[in-house]
Scaffold this motif. Structure first.
Motif, short mmCIF file in Angstrom:
data_model
loop_
_atom_site.label_atom_id
_atom_site.label_comp_id
_atom_site.label_asym_id
_atom_site.label_seq_id
_atom_site.Cartn_x
_atom_site.Cartn_y
_atom_site.Cartn_z
N SER A 126 0.58 9.88 10.37
CA SER A 126 1.16 8.57 10.05
C SER A 126 0.08 7.50 9.94
O SER A 126 0.16 6.62 9.08
N CYS A 127 -0.95 7.59 10.77
CA CYS A 127 -2.07 6.65 10.66
C CYS A 127 -2.78 6.83 9.33
O CYS A 127 -3.07 5.83 8.64
N MET A 128 -3.04 8.06 8.95
CA MET A 128 -3.75 8.31 7.69
C MET A 128 -2.93 7.82 6.49
O MET A 128 -3.47 7.21 5.58
N VAL A 129 -1.63 8.07 6.52
CA VAL A 129 -0.77 7.62 5.41
C VAL A 129 -0.72 6.10 5.37
O VAL A 129 -0.78 5.49 4.30
N ALA A 130 -0.64 5.47 6.55
CA ALA A 130 -0.58 4.00 6.60
C ALA A 130 -1.87 3.36 6.12
O ALA A 130 -1.85 2.31 5.47
N ARG A 131 -3.00 3.99 6.41
CA ARG A 131 -4.30 3.41 6.04
C ARG A 131 -4.75 3.78 4.64
O ARG A 131 -5.59 3.10 4.06
N ALA A 132 -4.24 4.86 4.10
CA ALA A 132 -4.67 5.34 2.77
C ALA A 132 -3.88 4.61 1.69
O ALA A 132 -3.02 5.17 1.03
N GLN A 133 -4.21 3.35 1.53
CA GLN A 133 -3.53 2.50 0.55
C GLN A 133 -4.48 2.17 -0.60
O GLN A 133 -5.70 2.28 -0.45
N PRO A 134 -3.94 1.74 -1.73
CA PRO A 134 -4.80 1.37 -2.86
C PRO A 134 -5.82 0.27 -2.51
O PRO A 134 -6.93 0.27 -3.04
N GLU A 135 -5.46 -0.61 -1.60
CA GLU A 135 -6.40 -1.67 -1.20
C GLU A 135 -7.65 -1.07 -0.55
O GLU A 135 -8.75 -1.55 -0.75
N GLU A 136 -7.44 -0.02 0.23
CA GLU A 136 -8.58 0.63 0.89
C GLU A 136 -9.45 1.34 -0.15
O GLU A 136 -10.67 1.35 -0.05
N GLU A 137 -8.81 1.92 -1.15
CA GLU A 137 -9.58 2.55 -2.22
C GLU A 137 -10.36 1.50 -3.01
O GLU A 137 -11.50 1.73 -3.41
N ASP A 138 -9.77 0.32 -3.20
CA ASP A 138 -10.49 -0.77 -3.87
C ASP A 138 -11.71 -1.19 -3.06
O ASP A 138 -12.78 -1.45 -3.62
#
Length: 132
Positions: free
Chosen positions: A73-85
């Motif tokens: 759940s932490c990984m899913v919550a943190r793996a957002q497009p903003e983090e990829e940007d």
């Protein structure tokens, strides 16, 4: 030529976060930065799961269920497009530095190659002189 029903194509706005199209290898580097950032953000959850799963094989699935669900759940919550940007921005920010380091490494290899060739020629010359 556009027909009356077609709209003229609008130029795409310049994307400041991704100013250049990246090759597949460069995109792979961005993904590595992205995954590393996500793993860093979820390090406590990953560590808790790893500690629970140590010395377990199949039983880790149900014994460490709570830790696994927290980690996922932490990984899913943190793996957002903003983090990829952010990872992409970091890649562009360090691009010149990586290029310079690569050029320095290539120059070092070239100097070593020239040294080896010079040593081989000197050895050949020495052997010819000994044979005479």
């Amino acid at each position: 030529m556009t027909t009356p029903t077609e709209q003229p194509a609008q130029p795409k706005p310049y994307n400041l976060r991704n100013p250049l199209p990246l090759s597949a290898a460069q995109e792979s580097e961005v993904k590595q930065i992205y995954y590393k950032r996500v793993r860093t953000l979820c390090a406590p959850e990953i560590k808790a799961f790893a500690e629970c799963a140590t010395n377990r094989t199949v039983t880790a699935t149900w014994v460490c269920r709570e830790q696994r669900l927290l980690m996922n759940s932490c990984m899913v919550a943190r793996a957002q497009p903003e983090e990829e940007d952010r990872a992409r921005e970091e890649w562009f920010a360090t691009h010149a530095e990586r290029r310079r380091a690569k050029e320095e490494e290539l120059a070092k290899v070239e100097r070593r190659r020239e040294e080896v060739i010079r040593m081989m020629r000197a050895d050949e010359e020495r052997r010819r002189n000994e044979g005479k």
